[in-house]
Design an enzyme around this catalytic site. Structure first.
Site, mmCIF file in Angstrom:
data_model
loop_
_atom_site.group_PDB
_atom_site.id
_atom_site.type_symbol
_atom_site.label_atom_id
_atom_site.label_comp_id
_atom_site.label_asym_id
_atom_site.label_seq_id
_atom_site.Cartn_x
_atom_site.Cartn_y
_atom_site.Cartn_z
ATOM 1 N N SER A 151 0.806 -1.219 0.000
ATOM 2 C CA SER A 151 0.000 0.000 0.000
ATOM 3 C C SER A 151 0.841 1.271 0.000
ATOM 4 O O SER A 151 0.307 2.356 -0.232
ATOM 5 C CB SER A 151 -0.947 0.020 1.210
ATOM 6 N N LYS A 189 1.725 4.069 7.432
ATOM 7 C CA LYS A 189 0.918 4.915 6.552
ATOM 8 C C LYS A 189 1.346 6.373 6.698
ATOM 9 O O LYS A 189 2.035 6.745 7.642
ATOM 10 C CB LYS A 189 -0.571 4.801 6.905
#
Length: 230
Positions: A151, A189
């Protein structure tokens, strides 16, 4: 490495396929794992797919294929007790402000795998270290994590990379951080604060930004370096 719930779901799907040749429905999976919602099953399915244990078959409803089963070092198998990092990582990182001058390399603790994809539990192996050039790090406590998932690929962070993290409990907007969600799961993230909400942004358009209340996310460190083996 699978979490206990991931292992339970994988084995449940495997047994149903062996018995009937048809994968169970999400409702059946939810009941079998005693979960309150199907969203939890969706997360587990995605995590198993990312780790190569199952495959979704295109154009077929409820079609799942078990690609492989876990080895003996998996939660849920008799005799195995995973060493899971709880809530606040018990980091015994290297404090580089007190490290010897100009060493050839610093040995940082490698605290297992962290998700750059669906959040997963981080597994601690305090006996494992990784050698890091001193030029990569500054003063303060540091530790290393191995990346699982894709991701953050557009930020240059790939599956299997080793990231170097500087321990901290806050970070500016736009910083790539280790975020602990609900005191249970860790992920890598980009951090964005929007009013009273905390957004964890991926760097891959196939993943969605996750938004949480401020009491659900704690910062465990920020990314300061990356190593890759070709």
């Amino acid at each position: 490495m699978l979490t206990k719930k991931q292992h339970e779901l994988l084995m449940f799907i495997h047994r149903r396929l062996e018995e009937s040749g048809v994968s169970p429905s999400f409702d059946e999976m939810k009941d079998a794992l005693d979960l309150k919602s199907k969203s939890g099953i969706h997360r587990l399915i995605t995590a198993l797919e990312e780790r190569g244990f199952i495959r979704r078959l295109a154009h077929r409803a409820r079609a799942l294929e078990v690609v492989r089963l876990p080895d003996s070092n998996t939660p849920g198998i008799k005799g195995f007790a995973p060493n899971v990092i709880p809530g606040n990582f018990p980091l015994r990182g290297v404090d580089t402000s007190t490290a010897p001058n100009a060493p050839e390399a610093l040995e940082l603790p490698l605290y297992g795998r962290i998700a750059a994809g669906t959040a997963i539990e981080a597994i601690s192996d305090p006996s494992t270290t990784v050698a890091v050039p001193p030029s990569m790090i500054t003063g303060g406590e540091h530790y290393a994590l191995e990346i699982s998932g894709d991701s953050m690929v557009e930020a240059g962070i790939h599956d299997g990379d080793t990231v170097i993290i500087k321990r901290c409990d806050s970070a500016e907007n736009g910083t790539i951080v280790v975020a602990l969600i609900d005191e249970r799961e860790a992920t890598l993230k980009r951090l964005r604060r929007k009013g009273n909400s905390v957004a964890l942004e991926p760097a891959n358009p196939t993943y969605k930004t996750q938004i949480f209340g401020p009491d659900r996310v704690r910062i465990q460190g920020r990314l300061i370096g990356l190593m890759r083996t070709y």
